[in-house]
Design an enzyme around this catalytic site. Structure first.
Site, PDB file in Angstrom:
ATOM      1  N   SER A 175     -49.194 -12.899  -0.620  1.00 25.75           N
ATOM      2  CA  SER A 175     -49.021 -14.264  -1.110  1.00 25.75           C
ATOM      3  C   SER A 175     -50.100 -14.594  -2.132  1.00 25.75           C
ATOM      4  O   SER A 175     -51.084 -13.875  -2.272  1.00 25.75           O
ATOM      5  CB  SER A 175     -49.117 -15.245   0.058  1.00 25.75           C
ATOM      6  OG  SER A 175     -50.469 -15.324   0.481  1.00 25.75           O
ATOM      7  N   LYS A 176     -49.875 -15.693  -2.808  1.00 24.41           N
ATOM      8  CA  LYS A 176     -50.849 -16.149  -3.791  1.00 24.41           C
ATOM      9  C   LYS A 176     -52.196 -16.401  -3.108  1.00 24.41           C
ATOM     10  O   LYS A 176     -53.244 -16.168  -3.688  1.00 24.41           O
ATOM     11  CB  LYS A 176     -50.332 -17.424  -4.439  1.00 24.41           C
ATOM     12  CG  LYS A 176     -51.313 -18.064  -5.399  1.00 24.41           C
ATOM     13  CD  LYS A 176     -50.621 -19.109  -6.227  1.00 24.41           C
ATOM     14  CE  LYS A 176     -51.544 -20.178  -6.800  1.00 24.41           C
ATOM     15  NZ  LYS A 176     -52.946 -20.060  -6.668  1.00 24.41           N
ATOM     16  N   ARG A 177     -52.118 -16.867  -1.861  1.00 22.66           N
ATOM     17  CA  ARG A 177     -53.364 -17.147  -1.129  1.00 22.66           C
ATOM     18  C   ARG A 177     -54.209 -15.887  -0.936  1.00 22.66           C
ATOM     19  O   ARG A 177     -55.434 -15.929  -1.026  1.00 22.66           O
ATOM     20  CB  ARG A 177     -53.037 -17.806   0.211  1.00 22.66           C
ATOM     21  CG  ARG A 177     -54.152 -18.691   0.642  1.00 22.66           C
ATOM     22  CD  ARG A 177     -53.850 -20.016   1.344  1.00 22.66           C
ATOM     23  NE  ARG A 177     -52.511 -20.254   1.788  1.00 22.66           N
ATOM     24  CZ  ARG A 177     -52.092 -20.115   3.053  1.00 22.66           C
ATOM     25  NH1 ARG A 177     -52.912 -19.634   3.981  1.00 22.66           N
ATOM     26  NH2 ARG A 177     -50.875 -20.457   3.389  1.00 22.66           N
TER      27      ARG A 177
END
Ligand code: GLU
Length: 501
Positions: free
Chosen positions: A262-264
């Site tokens: 994910s972007k996180r």
């Protein structure tokens, strides 16, 4: 393969393209190239609520940057255009009508509130409400009222959706190129919405109609679409069309732990998950391009996320990939994303660049610091340090001493500065002053001659000499540094070291 290969990348323009989407585009591109087929880009923007301005341009720019641009898309070889679904809006209703006429779909008039209440009722009994064969005859649909009544309600402008009438009690045996035989029970499927009273199709209907009309031979897409496969195959069957072949690509997994990248993860560990930077009011999401990655390196590491050619080879040019790519060698299991390995790929591609090109990329960084250096010298500096760099942005830290004298000296290294060192360095200055042709080899010969004649040990001179020029015991061949810095500056730095160490 008998029919013409035509594959597509069909993103919804809802934001920047995630690296997983880029991998899907790449695999489609490679497959098309391998089979002399066509790779096209279709913009799936039927969900106007999720439309994000700039996203479509971003997708196109990213594919161009990576060198995997589609040969057909909006504004380019629009053989089966338009390639934006919102511009094909008028086309889909007839297909929804066709399904209704042949009994494969039906109108459902339930209001959102009515459905909400049903959901709550089911929940209260510990069950989940699914709109399907088990309850559709009891709900507010055209299946239980006359055609006249249905027409009347539609003409009166009542809210409706068209739902697919999923066949009952069937076991579907579907083929996926990557996953093989997959079984689905139709009784477990819900009756998906295909069309809405605002005149817009949903993803499922538009996707199938367009893949058919645009003569898509293979659907290559992410694993998250696997659950839609039975509906899609049933839709092809209901229309009486041949379905394309399917290949669902494995997920790209987090570098550490479980689950989808994910972007996180990128934010936490400091690597981009987007090909290009994406700016919004909420902030900037970093991109591979802006982080100094070469597009060839990105293509190379993405190609190996879920695929290999069966050997240990890791470096592949785009042409080589197109030659070797094989969907049958794509793995089922998720592929772990390794940001360190990505840097390694960039390192490899950096070494392949010419010193001239690298110097051109480095020049603005140097000039911005107010340093005046000629291009030929810059090329030689780059050539001497690039082996230790992953990115052009690493160059300054590796090469700063070529441009500015050290302002401090590495403490540990300074321990090699002995009592006799100043005297030796002073002698070295006299030797250097008398060097005529100030080239690396010539300087080295003369300095070494001087040491031999006077029986001075190598370490006694070389280490303090390097420390004086660089401020630490690092860097390429010492006499290359001396030549590039020049006689005057070399002597200045030696004098400074004598005075301050
Ligand atoms: N529009 C879908 C997406 O956003 C396309 C999925 C497919 O390839 O069928 O990924």
């Amino acid at each position: 393969m008998s029919k013409q290969v035509r594959v597509r990348f069909a993103p919804s323009p809802t934001g920047p393209l995630h690296i997983g989407g880029v991998r899907t585009a790449l695999f489609n591109y490679l497959f098309a190239k391998k089979h002399g087929g066509v790779f096209y880009l279709r913009i799936e923007d039927t969900d106007q609520n999720r439309f994000v301005p700039g996203a479509e341009e971003y997708i196109m720019e990213a594919l161009e940057w990576l060198g995997i641009a589609p040969s057909e898309t909006v504004g380019r070889n629009e053989k089966f255009g338009p390639y934006r679904q919102s511009e094909r809006k008028d086309l889909y209703k007839q297909y929804a009508d066709q399904l209704i006429t042949y009994g494969n779909a039906y109108y459902a008039f339930d209001t959102p509130e009515a459905l909400d209440n049903l959901r709550k009722e089911y929940e209260a009994e510990g069950k989940t409400f699914i709109y399907n064969w088990s309850n559709r005859e009891k709900l507010d649909t055209s299946l239980v009222i006359s055609k006249e009544e249905t027409d009347k309600r539609i003409a009166a402008g009542e809210h409706y959706v068209v739902r697919f009438k999923t066949p009952v009690d069937e076991t579907l045996h579907l083929q996926d190129i990557i996953r093989g035989d997959i079984k689905f029970e139709t009784n477990l499927l819900d009756d998906k919405v295909l069309f809405k009273s605002d005149g817009m199709p949903t993803y499922h209907l538009a996707n199938i109609v367009d893949d058919h009309l645009m003569e898509t031979s293979h659907v290559i897409r992410g694993e998250e679409w696997l659950p839609s496969m039975p509906l899609h195959v049933l839709l092809y069957r209901s229309f009486g069309w041949d379905a394309p072949e399917f290949a669902h690509l494995p997920l790209i997994l987090k570098p550490i732990g479980n689950g989808k990248l994910s972007k996180r993860d990128g934010d936490k560990m400091g690597f981009p998950v987007f090909p290009l930077e994406w700016k919004t009011e909420e902030g900037i999401s970093s991109g591979y391009r802006e982080n100094g990655f070469f597009p060839e390196a990105v293509v190379n590491f993405l190609a190996l996320l879920g695929w290999n050619d069966g050997t240990d080879q890791e470096l592949f040019s785009l042409e080589e990939l197109a030659e070797k790519f094989d969907l049958n060698r794509v793995h089922k299991a998720g592929a772990k994303f390794d940001p360190e390995k990505n840097k390694w790929f960039n390192h490899q591609y950096l070494q392949k660049q010419s010193d001239e090109d690298l110097a051109k990329a480095f020049a603005p960084i140097v000039y911005e610091k107010g340093i005046d250096v000629d291009y030929t010298t810059l090329v030689r500096i780059v050539s001497s340090i690039k082996e230790r760099a992953n990115f052009v942005s690493d160059f300054w830290e590796l090469a700063d001493y070529f441009f500015v004298a050290p302002t401090s000296y590495d403490e540990k290294a300074a321990k090699n500065w002995k009592e006799e060192t100043p005297n030796l360095m002073q002698q070295l200055i006299s030797v250097l002053e008398n060097v005529g042709e100030f080239t690396s080899l010539n300087i080295e010969t003369i300095v070494k001659d001087w040491m031999t004649k006077n029986e001075i040990g190598m370490g006694k001179v070389m280490q303090p000499f390097r420390l004086s020029l660089v401020g630490a015991l690092k860097g390429p061949h010492l006499f290359d540094i001396v030549e590039l810095i020049g006689k005057e500056e070399t002597i200045k730095r030696l004098e400074k070291a004598i005075a301050s160490l």
